[in-house]
Enzyme design. Sequence first.
Site, PDB file in Angstrom:
ATOM      1  N   LYS A 286       3.775   8.998  26.167  1.00 11.60           N
ATOM      2  CA  LYS A 286       2.931  10.120  26.575  1.00 11.60           C
ATOM      3  C   LYS A 286       3.776  11.379  26.741  1.00 11.60           C
ATOM      4  CE  LYS A 286      -0.958   7.932  28.969  1.00 11.60           C
ATOM      5  NZ  LYS A 286      -1.689   7.805  30.248  1.00 11.60           N
ATOM      6  N   GLU A 372     -13.962  -1.736  35.915  1.00 10.30           N
ATOM      7  CA  GLU A 372     -14.912  -1.469  36.991  1.00 10.30           C
ATOM      8  C   GLU A 372     -15.724  -2.700  37.380  1.00 10.30           C
ATOM      9  OE1 GLU A 372     -13.907   2.347  34.976  1.00 10.30           O
ATOM     10  OE2 GLU A 372     -14.649   0.408  34.254  1.00 10.30           O
ATOM     11  N   ARG A 400     -20.779   1.428  34.725  1.00 10.48           N
ATOM     12  CA  ARG A 400     -20.287   0.323  33.898  1.00 10.48           C
ATOM     13  C   ARG A 400     -20.321  -1.011  34.637  1.00 10.48           C
ATOM     14  NH1 ARG A 400     -15.128   2.013  30.470  1.00 10.48           N
ATOM     15  NH2 ARG A 400     -16.362   1.018  28.843  1.00 10.48           N
TER      16      ARG A 400
END
Length: 642
Positions: A286, A372, A400
Amino acid sequence: MTTPPPTPLLDQVNDPADLRKLSEEQLPQLAQELRGETVRVVSFTGGHLGASLGVIELTLALHYVFDTPRDRLIWDVGHQAYPHKILTGRRGRMLTLRQGGGLSGFTKRSESIYDPFGAAHTSTSISAALGMAVARDLRGEDHNVIAVIGDGAMSAGMAYEAMNNAGWMDSRLIVVLNDNDMSIAPPVGAMSAYLSRLISSRPYRSIRHVLSDLTKQFPRGLKVAARRAEEYARGLVTGGTLFEELGFFYVGPVDGHNLDHLLPVLKNLRADRDPGPILLHVVTKKGHGYPPAEKSADKYHGVGKFDVVTGEQVKPKANAPSYTDVFARALISEAEKDERVTAITAAMPAGTGLDKFAKRFTNRFFDVGIAEQHAVTFAAGLAAEGLKPFAAIYSTFLQRAYDQVMHDVSLQKLPVRFAIDRAGLVGADGATHAGAFDITYLGCLPHMVVMAAGDEADLVHMVATAAAIDDRPCAFRYPRGEGMGVDMPTHGTPLEIGKGRILREGNAVAILSFGGRLSEAMKACEELAARGFSTTLADARFAKPLDCELVRRLATEHPVLITLEENAVGGFAAHVMHYLATEGLLDHGLKLRPLCLPDIYIDQDKPELQYDLAGLNAVQIVATALRALGLDKEAAGAAARA
């Protein structure tokens, strides 16, 4: 202001077809120009920078090797897709990124033919890609389908459900695993690159299939043994055993910043026409190539405007604490008093404020990854054993896990506390991240207590209220951004369940606000008073259980009752109307006017403009009141435009 560096190669690329006209020797320079352009754009607009910088070379290589848009390229989540947007005809509009009327911060089907599938929630790419691959096969077509998914997204169960399904099908599918956390990959280098080229090559694949056909003639035991021996032998040197067991042909790991390594492997995969799914494991970093982002990957995952040279972010001075920070401090306060208080997040410790909790109570903090569903049922397990779990999940992400909220929490009356951040409209992230539905989908569940904070002080009290509820589940929602600047309590005091509060007394109009539009309701009351109409303002605090006594009083003492909420149709107003209708309180001329989010998805913009479009700012509240009081539409319209 610094002059941007020249981009002679990037200036020649309007779409991937132009990119393919360049030589491979020119691609490293193009990668540098693309990286610089990505940094420049995000310095003006803000957005997801680190992930985009990490896939510069991978993006170039994919569009260079594959025939997009004929070949379908699907980015998981889409927060790494800024370089993809620049290369696919949208460079001239990049400064509108995440702005009203501009480009989305994520991939979006309606925006470009190069975005075959929209994404903003994670772990959907493999499922969508498999569907597209099967559709291609059913139509007798012959293009490639490529899904790019990050290692973080691989922590979500949906990705494995898709891989498990794909592994037992014959549809040709390429999954690129972008491993930017080094959580999966062993070290990469020349040997790994060589092995990847070898394994992905046509001769190797052909030999493998010849041997596969040959082993079909063996007795079943020998056939299974031969297959496993080959898989585990490759797994020892390349590390792909898990994916092989799921039915994928594993290739990698490959250095995702080395085009000399990437291009040959991708060309091999493009040439391959054997059935079945392939997983290419690519290792990236990243923020690669921009030192400030490399040094602080988390900080530069999502950024506001910043100085390109120093990397220093431009942050406006806050007038009040953010709701997220208020929640974090309030939860820490409760945890100091009660060792049973625990906190759960699904890969959003900083976004939910729980990073502060984690520093104080390391053993009581749990980041379960992008999962989740698991987060909710994990919290249910904690609650079943007498702990006090707070599951801090954005409204858009809690969607979700709805089945788990219903079956594993509500049905069993387990006291899980849901801290729902980003309630209402959220600005630059647009429709995909708006918290527009949680009052509706939670309010219909038996046993569930549903609260919404009208200001930051009330949020402190709601955290204390949630901690005190031990016989059923509860949820409290709060918006993104700063509070109202009210006086803050030192500690929270539990509220009486199902009781609202009167903030202002009047007799012409009653406004019953639930949640973050309370400040706009206050402004509307001032404007109505200036026009000679005294107004009662009530803060409901609870949608469930509803303060029926308060609703009855407002309905019987005022000719006009306006409900106000930042939720879709079917939320707080539905509970109020159900009670009024059941009690016959709509039979005597009461003018009830529900104000909620309209039945549309609202794209990215400044929050105040989003709420203008939704009709939930003070001017629209005033106009609604004036029309209900019998003012002609022209006068009410003038009030709304004032």
